[in-house]
Scaffold this motif. Structure first.
Motif, mmCIF file in Angstrom:
data_model
loop_
_atom_site.group_PDB
_atom_site.id
_atom_site.type_symbol
_atom_site.label_atom_id
_atom_site.label_comp_id
_atom_site.label_asym_id
_atom_site.label_seq_id
_atom_site.Cartn_x
_atom_site.Cartn_y
_atom_site.Cartn_z
ATOM 1 N N VAL A 64 0.826 -1.211 0.000
ATOM 2 C CA VAL A 64 0.000 0.000 0.000
ATOM 3 C C VAL A 64 0.863 1.265 0.000
ATOM 4 C CG1 VAL A 64 -1.720 1.313 1.305
ATOM 5 C CG2 VAL A 64 -1.883 -1.172 1.188
ATOM 6 N N LEU A 65 1.899 1.302 0.835
ATOM 7 C CA LEU A 65 2.689 2.515 1.020
ATOM 8 C C LEU A 65 3.839 2.667 0.034
ATOM 9 C CD1 LEU A 65 2.836 2.468 4.917
ATOM 10 C CD2 LEU A 65 1.285 3.760 3.442
ATOM 11 N N GLY A 66 4.329 1.580 -0.529
ATOM 12 C CA GLY A 66 5.444 1.645 -1.468
ATOM 13 C C GLY A 66 6.761 1.261 -0.818
ATOM 14 N N TYR A 67 7.863 1.778 -1.359
ATOM 15 C CA TYR A 67 9.202 1.416 -0.904
ATOM 16 C C TYR A 67 9.704 2.332 0.186
ATOM 17 C CZ TYR A 67 10.044 -1.975 -4.555
ATOM 18 O OH TYR A 67 9.987 -3.082 -5.338
ATOM 19 N N SER A 68 10.429 1.741 1.125
ATOM 20 C CA SER A 68 11.243 2.501 2.069
ATOM 21 C C SER A 68 12.600 1.827 2.112
ATOM 22 C CB SER A 68 10.605 2.573 3.460
ATOM 23 O OG SER A 68 10.558 1.299 4.047
ATOM 24 N N ILE A 69 13.633 2.635 2.192
ATOM 25 C CA ILE A 69 15.002 2.135 2.216
ATOM 26 C C ILE A 69 15.694 2.739 3.430
ATOM 27 C CG2 ILE A 69 17.187 2.026 0.982
ATOM 28 C CD1 ILE A 69 15.597 2.410 -1.623
ATOM 29 N N ALA A 70 16.226 1.884 4.299
ATOM 30 C CA ALA A 70 16.972 2.322 5.474
ATOM 31 C C ALA A 70 18.448 2.012 5.226
ATOM 32 C CB ALA A 70 16.489 1.601 6.730
ATOM 33 N N ILE A 71 19.273 3.049 5.213
ATOM 34 C CA ILE A 71 20.692 2.917 4.883
ATOM 35 C C ILE A 71 21.522 3.140 6.136
ATOM 36 C CG2 ILE A 71 22.558 3.857 3.471
ATOM 37 C CD1 ILE A 71 20.219 4.771 1.532
ATOM 38 N N ASN A 72 22.337 2.151 6.469
ATOM 39 C CA ASN A 72 23.186 2.169 7.650
ATOM 40 C C ASN A 72 24.555 2.724 7.261
ATOM 41 O OD1 ASN A 72 25.125 1.442 9.536
ATOM 42 N ND2 ASN A 72 24.224 -0.531 9.990
ATOM 43 N N ILE A 94 16.040 2.447 -5.527
ATOM 44 C CA ILE A 94 17.445 2.210 -5.165
ATOM 45 C C ILE A 94 18.360 3.206 -5.866
ATOM 46 C CG2 ILE A 94 19.344 0.551 -5.384
ATOM 47 C CD1 ILE A 94 17.195 -1.657 -4.884
ATOM 48 N N GLU A 95 18.101 3.471 -7.136
ATOM 49 C CA GLU A 95 18.921 4.422 -7.895
ATOM 50 C C GLU A 95 18.855 5.821 -7.278
ATOM 51 O OE1 GLU A 95 18.640 6.524 -12.227
ATOM 52 O OE2 GLU A 95 18.284 4.362 -12.149
ATOM 53 N N ASN A 96 17.672 6.251 -6.882
ATOM 54 C CA ASN A 96 17.535 7.575 -6.261
ATOM 55 C C ASN A 96 18.185 7.617 -4.879
ATOM 56 O OD1 ASN A 96 16.060 9.496 -8.052
ATOM 57 N ND2 ASN A 96 14.715 7.732 -8.193
#
Length: 105
Positions: A64-72, A94-96
């Motif tokens: 429903v919400l789409g992608y989230s990316i958590a970068i350590n 990922i590219e963005n």
């Protein structure tokens, strides 16, 4: 923390939130290469742990919400979260995220 809204050249919108410091005391990502889905007991979100621009990252797709990316990026004293809409392609997300990381000095 610092938060910004971005719009990519193709019109895609995303929100980036950067937290400064060495990270939460008990932050623990799964090992790189791990992936799973929450269909059995959750909302149906899938996730995988990969590297983006050399940083261990968790990519989550909520139906429903789409992608989230958590970068350590704790070795550089920050963590970065990117949130995109439900109609964004995984590769674009990922590219963005990599483009934003490249712009952080």
């Amino acid at each position: 923390w610092q938060e910004r809204d971005y719009r990519a050249e193709n019109g895609m919108r995303l929100k980036a939130t950067m937290l400064f410091g060495s990270g939460p005391k008990f932050f623990n990502q799964p090992a790189e290469g791990v992936s799973s889905d929450g269909r059995a007991n959750g909302s149906g979100a899938d996730y995988e742990v990969i590297r983006i621009a050399g940083y261990k990252s968790t990519v989550e797709k909520d139906p429903v919400l789409g992608y989230s990316i958590a970068i350590n990026a704790f070795e550089r004293k920050f963590s970065l979260t990117i949130e995109c809409g439900a109609f964004v392609d995984r590769g674009e997300a990922i590219e963005n995220a990599a483009t934003i990381l490249a712009g952080i000095k």
